[in-house]
Design a protein around this motif. Structure first.
Motif, short mmCIF file in Angstrom:
data_model
loop_
_atom_site.label_atom_id
_atom_site.label_comp_id
_atom_site.label_asym_id
_atom_site.label_seq_id
_atom_site.Cartn_x
_atom_site.Cartn_y
_atom_site.Cartn_z
N UNK A 88 0.82 -1.23 0.00
CA UNK A 88 0.00 0.00 0.00
C UNK A 88 0.85 1.27 0.00
N UNK A 89 2.00 1.24 0.62
CA UNK A 89 2.86 2.44 0.66
C UNK A 89 3.50 2.75 -0.69
N UNK A 90 3.33 1.86 -1.68
CA UNK A 90 3.79 2.16 -3.03
C UNK A 90 2.78 2.99 -3.81
N UNK A 91 1.61 3.21 -3.23
CA UNK A 91 0.58 4.00 -3.89
C UNK A 91 1.07 5.42 -4.13
N UNK A 92 1.00 5.86 -5.39
CA UNK A 92 1.50 7.18 -5.76
C UNK A 92 1.26 7.39 -7.26
N UNK A 93 1.49 8.60 -7.68
CA UNK A 93 1.61 8.88 -9.11
C UNK A 93 3.07 8.66 -9.48
N UNK A 94 3.30 7.86 -10.50
CA UNK A 94 4.66 7.53 -10.93
C UNK A 94 4.99 8.32 -12.19
N UNK A 95 6.18 8.93 -12.17
CA UNK A 95 6.65 9.75 -13.27
C UNK A 95 7.96 9.19 -13.82
N UNK A 96 8.13 9.25 -15.12
CA UNK A 96 9.46 8.99 -15.65
C UNK A 96 10.11 10.32 -16.01
N UNK A 97 11.41 10.30 -16.02
CA UNK A 97 12.19 11.51 -16.27
C UNK A 97 13.42 11.17 -17.08
#
Length: 121
Positions: A88-97
């Protein structure tokens, strides 16, 4: 100039897996170091994983080591983030850069729009 488009996010149960993809525009993808970051609600954007231009060297934040794998296919202008044993702590918006320099901080020059990952308990 590099444009990045992420995909592959979604809702998954604890312990599940997802693979994120980030496709880059342009013909110079192999000249950029790539990275993945995430931002949870109310928190700062944090580094998750990075790959050098050839993919020969990779780096991870301690919290994902052994669970996440960054890889890239320069022929497809794509970088991936394989995420296993999700929590659950991996919940997030993931961005590549992308950047000419190693992408381990938020000063990278180019960013995608993000893809939501939600891990239910």
């Amino acid at each position: 100039q590099v444009q990045l488009v992420e995909s592959g996010g979604g809702l998954v149960q604890t312990g599940g897996s997802l693979r994120l993809s980030c496709v880059a525009s342009g013909r110079t993808f192999s000249s950029y170091n790539m990275g993945w970051f995430r931002q949870a609600p109310g928190k700062e954007r944090e580094f998750v994983a990075a790959s050098t231009r050839s993919g020969g060297n990779t780096y991870y934040v301690d919290s994902v080591k052994g669970r996440f794998t960054i890889s890239r296919d320069n022929a497809k202008n794509t970088v991936y983030l394989q995420m296993n044993s999700l929590k659950p702590e991996d919940t997030a918006v993931y961005y590549c850069a992308a950047d000419r320099l190693l992408v381990t901080n938020t000063r990278a020059n180019y960013w995608g729009q993000g893809t939501q990952v939600t891990v239910s308990s």
